[in-house]
Design a protein around this motif. Structure first.
Motif, PDB file in Angstrom:
ATOM      1  N   ARG A  57      23.309 -18.377 -11.437  1.00 31.80           N
ATOM      2  CA  ARG A  57      22.722 -18.092 -10.122  1.00 31.80           C
ATOM      3  C   ARG A  57      23.312 -16.800  -9.579  1.00 31.80           C
ATOM      4  O   ARG A  57      24.365 -16.344 -10.022  1.00 31.80           O
ATOM      5  CB  ARG A  57      22.941 -19.236  -9.131  1.00 31.80           C
ATOM      6  N   ALA A 108      13.540 -18.940  -6.910  1.00 26.33           N
ATOM      7  CA  ALA A 108      13.771 -18.040  -5.786  1.00 26.33           C
ATOM      8  C   ALA A 108      13.544 -18.791  -4.486  1.00 26.33           C
ATOM      9  O   ALA A 108      12.542 -19.492  -4.328  1.00 26.33           O
ATOM     10  CB  ALA A 108      12.834 -16.838  -5.860  1.00 26.33           C
ATOM     11  N   HIS A 109      14.504 -18.675  -3.567  1.00 23.76           N
ATOM     12  CA  HIS A 109      14.306 -19.159  -2.206  1.00 23.76           C
ATOM     13  C   HIS A 109      13.652 -18.010  -1.440  1.00 23.76           C
ATOM     14  O   HIS A 109      14.314 -17.088  -0.966  1.00 23.76           O
ATOM     15  CB  HIS A 109      15.644 -19.567  -1.588  1.00 23.76           C
ATOM     16  N   ALA A 110      12.326 -18.064  -1.375  1.00 17.65           N
ATOM     17  CA  ALA A 110      11.548 -16.900  -0.960  1.00 17.65           C
ATOM     18  C   ALA A 110      11.704 -16.567   0.522  1.00 17.65           C
ATOM     19  O   ALA A 110      11.728 -15.393   0.900  1.00 17.65           O
ATOM     20  CB  ALA A 110      10.074 -17.136  -1.278  1.00 17.65           C
ATOM     21  N   LEU A 149      20.063 -16.285  -3.885  1.00 21.78           N
ATOM     22  CA  LEU A 149      18.884 -15.499  -4.247  1.00 21.78           C
ATOM     23  C   LEU A 149      18.077 -16.055  -5.414  1.00 21.78           C
ATOM     24  O   LEU A 149      16.853 -15.936  -5.414  1.00 21.78           O
ATOM     25  CB  LEU A 149      19.311 -14.058  -4.554  1.00 21.78           C
ATOM     26  N   GLY A 150      18.731 -16.603  -6.426  1.00 15.97           N
ATOM     27  CA  GLY A 150      17.931 -17.045  -7.556  1.00 15.97           C
ATOM     28  C   GLY A 150      18.723 -17.782  -8.607  1.00 15.97           C
ATOM     29  O   GLY A 150      19.959 -17.875  -8.549  1.00 15.97           O
TER      30      GLY A 150
END
Length: 342
Positions: free
Chosen positions: A142, A272-274, A86-87
């Motif tokens: 993370r 962020a992996h959007a 997520l981040g």
């Protein structure tokens, strides 16, 4: 039972420190494969002579080689059964990684929060990568969404209070780095630290279509064993999810066109992996200058940059809609500090 099914959300405990297997000695082989996988052309990481002229003993391994190596060690213990990564926050590169270094990782669980559906939860970890001398080369936080396997009571939710930005005063410049004799001609572009204005946006122009074969090589190279990247039956749509680090490295390499002199990543403020990336997607990138700072190193400044990766169909400089959510074509939103010649 001899085999390891991986950890699920209910298997984590606050404050637990996890030592990750297996240590890895890195070499010029990792550099060659990295530069084959991505259009990476940063002069400091391509030439020993350029690095020596910049005050270093030789060319270190790319910052993201260090990141991927440290990250990959954590996957079997942290995200083997992940739904999504997520981040990121509070990341700092503390020492260069050199060919011949042996890298190992350990993570501390600093947050746990079960999702409202009761089928998964978010695990927050602080990961440290160390070399053979026990020196920390990389430190970051993370958080990852992990499946539950058993119907057990949820732990007391703990969400860590993370800083949105690594302060410029805490950036670590490698010992000896000196850009006072920087050769802009060999680096590929004339743009100095002072040529970039806060708020400026740069379209990096080029694109790369992601292939299944190179993604699989990348995940194996970094020993990332997350099931969603390898096993096509692990997702309901039957598609293997492209490793988020692969997208990070593609976007960073594409940013050379316009940011060729952003030589070293020294901090990761947020990420962020959007949206998911799949084989066949064409990745493009753009950057925004968020801040500038001077350093104590001769000729060296720092730029805080937002790096955004998008796929085909994205509008120019697309990011979020009026609802505050990422546009569906946005793959990555990364906030980092890089060192640039003054």
């Amino acid at each position: 039972m001899k085999t390891n099914p991986g950890r699920f959300f209910e298997d984590y405990r606050m404050g637990e420190v996890i030592r990750h297997a297996v240590p890895r000695t890195v070499s010029g082989g990792e550099r060659a494969l990295y530069h084959a996988l991505y259009p990476a052309r940063g002069a400091l990481y391509s030439s020993d002579e350029f690095a020596r002229d910049s005050g270093l003993a030789a060319s270190p391994l790319d910052d993201l080689i260090a990141f991927h190596t440290v990250f990959g060690k954590t996957v079997p213990d942290i995200s083997l059964n992940a739904v999504a990564n997520l981040g990121y926050a509070e990341g700092r590169w503390l020492l260069p990684v050199w060919p011949g270094d042996t890298i190992r990782s350990e993570s501390e669980v600093i947050g746990l929060k079960e999702n409202s559906n009761g089928k998964s939860g978010v695990v927050y970890v602080r990961t440290r990568g160390q070399n053979q001398r026990g020196e920390v080369v990389l430190d970051y936080v993370r958080w990852v969404m992990v499946k539950k396997a058993r119907d057990v009571p949820a732990p007391e939710p703990v969400v860590p209070d993370l800083r949105k930005v690594v302060p410029a005063a805490e950036l670590v410049v490698p010992a000896g780095l000196d850009f006072s004799r920087y050769d802009f001609g060999l680096a590929g572009e004339p743009h100095r630290w002072g040529d970039y204005a806060v708020g400026e946006k740069i379209d990096h122009v080029d694109g790369v279509t992601v292939e299944e074969a190179e993604h699989m090589l990348a995940t194996r190279l970094w020993q990332n064993t997350a099931k969603v990247h390898f096993d096509a039956t692990n997702r309901e749509d039957g598609r293997r999810l492209i490793y988020g680090g692969h997208v990070i490295s593609l976007a960073r390499a594409l940013s050379f066109n316009g940011l060729a002199n952003a030589q070293m990543i020294v901090a990761l403020n947020a990420g962020a992996h959007a949206n998911p990336c799949f084989s066949g997607d064409t990745v493009r990138a753009w950057s925004e200058v968020l801040d500038r700072a001077e350093t104590s190193a001769p000729g060296v400044g720092a730029l805080r940059l937002r790096l955004v990766a998008v796929k085909q169909g994205a509008a120019p400089f697309a990011l979020k809609g009026e609802d505050g959510k990422y546009q569906p074509e946005v793959l990555l939103d990364l906030d980092y500090w890089a060192l640039v010649p003054l």
